[in-house]
Design a protein around this motif. Structure first.
Motif, PDB file in Angstrom:
ATOM      1  N   LEU A 242     -10.548   6.391  -1.281  1.00 10.79           N
ATOM      2  CA  LEU A 242      -9.266   6.330   0.026  1.00 10.79           C
ATOM      3  C   LEU A 242      -9.900   5.330   1.270  1.00 10.79           C
ATOM      4  O   LEU A 242      -9.794   5.796   2.595  1.00 10.79           O
TER       5      LEU A 242
ATOM      6  N   LYS B 287      -3.342  10.690  -1.986  1.00 11.17           N
ATOM      7  CA  LYS B 287      -3.822   9.566  -1.991  1.00 11.17           C
ATOM      8  C   LYS B 287      -3.072   8.559  -2.016  1.00 11.17           C
ATOM      9  O   LYS B 287      -2.608   8.238  -1.032  1.00 11.17           O
ATOM     10  N   ARG B 288      -4.161   7.099  -2.222  1.00 11.15           N
ATOM     11  CA  ARG B 288      -3.918   5.825  -2.091  1.00 11.15           C
ATOM     12  C   ARG B 288      -4.106   4.574  -2.906  1.00 11.15           C
ATOM     13  O   ARG B 288      -4.669   4.831  -3.571  1.00 11.15           O
TER      14      ARG B 288
ATOM     15  N   TYR C 179       1.321  12.120   1.029  1.00 15.80           N
ATOM     16  CA  TYR C 179      -0.344  13.384   1.842  1.00 15.80           C
ATOM     17  C   TYR C 179       1.068  14.362   1.722  1.00 15.80           C
ATOM     18  O   TYR C 179       1.729  14.523   1.225  1.00 15.80           O
TER      19      TYR C 179
ATOM     20  N   TYR D 281       5.716  10.033   1.547  1.00 12.46           N
ATOM     21  CA  TYR D 281       4.821   9.520   1.384  1.00 12.46           C
ATOM     22  C   TYR D 281       5.039   7.761   2.460  1.00 12.46           C
ATOM     23  O   TYR D 281       5.830   8.334   3.071  1.00 12.46           O
TER      24      TYR D 281
ATOM     25  N   LEU E  37      -3.589  12.607   4.280  1.00 13.90           N
ATOM     26  CA  LEU E  37      -3.915  11.875   3.249  1.00 13.90           C
ATOM     27  C   LEU E  37      -4.481  12.306   1.484  1.00 13.90           C
ATOM     28  O   LEU E  37      -5.708  12.453   1.455  1.00 13.90           O
TER      29      LEU E  37
ATOM     30  N   GLU F 187       0.747   5.442   0.339  1.00 13.63           N
ATOM     31  CA  GLU F 187      -0.231   6.286   0.474  1.00 13.63           C
ATOM     32  C   GLU F 187       0.479   7.530   0.714  1.00 13.63           C
ATOM     33  O   GLU F 187       1.934   7.932   1.142  1.00 13.63           O
TER      34      GLU F 187
ATOM     35  N   GLY G  96      -9.299   2.529   1.770  1.00 15.97           N
ATOM     36  CA  GLY G  96      -9.243   1.330   1.742  1.00 15.97           C
ATOM     37  C   GLY G  96      -9.028  -0.033   1.159  1.00 15.97           C
ATOM     38  O   GLY G  96      -8.083  -1.219   1.630  1.00 15.97           O
TER      39      GLY G  96
ATOM     40  N   VAL H 200       0.886  -1.311   0.162  1.00 13.47           N
ATOM     41  CA  VAL H 200       0.264  -0.333   0.064  1.00 13.47           C
ATOM     42  C   VAL H 200       0.803   1.249   0.195  1.00 13.47           C
ATOM     43  O   VAL H 200       1.862   1.188   0.491  1.00 13.47           O
TER      44      VAL H 200
END
Length: 114
Positions: free
Chosen positions: A85, A52-53, A45, A107, A50, A43, A87, A41
């Motif tokens: 976002l 983008k993921r 910032y 990130y 947050l 992420e 998850g 994963v």
């Protein structure tokens, strides 16, 4: 006889690997990891929020110069853009290519606990 051939092949393989440079051994290790895959994963910032993921990322790769032997100042990979976002890779969220700067991108990359 079969065991002897297997042992000889193993010794030759180990001999070849020990003759490789550390970087070549790392590349072999990364290619094995790429083949087996991971469930990363990423992420990204913006300040403390947050932004983008990316889910189901198999690896982050450091870009290399094509004519120089130096690394480029960014990393890239492929992952499912978690647009909402939450998850979870929901229906309609697509696998995309991404790049992140080593200099200015905050990130976190980790293995998914799921």
């Amino acid at each position: 006889m079969q065991g002897t051939k297997l042992a000889a092949a193993l010794l030759v393989t180990l001999g070849l690997l020990s003759a490789c440079t550390q970087e070549t051994q790392n590349q072999i290790g990364r290619s094995i990891q790429n083949w087996t895959g991971t469930n990363g994963v990423l992420e990204v910032y913006a300040a403390d929020k947050l932004a983008k993921r990316f889910l189901k990322v198999d690896k982050l790769t450091t870009a290399s110069g094509t004519t120089s032997n130096s690394d480029r100042p960014y990393r890239f990979g492929y992952g499912v853009l978690d647009a909402n976002l939450n998850g979870v890779a929901d229906a309609g969220e697509k696998r995309v290519y991404f790049e992140i700067s080593d200099y200015s991108t905050s990130y976190v990359f980790y293995e998914s606990p799921n």
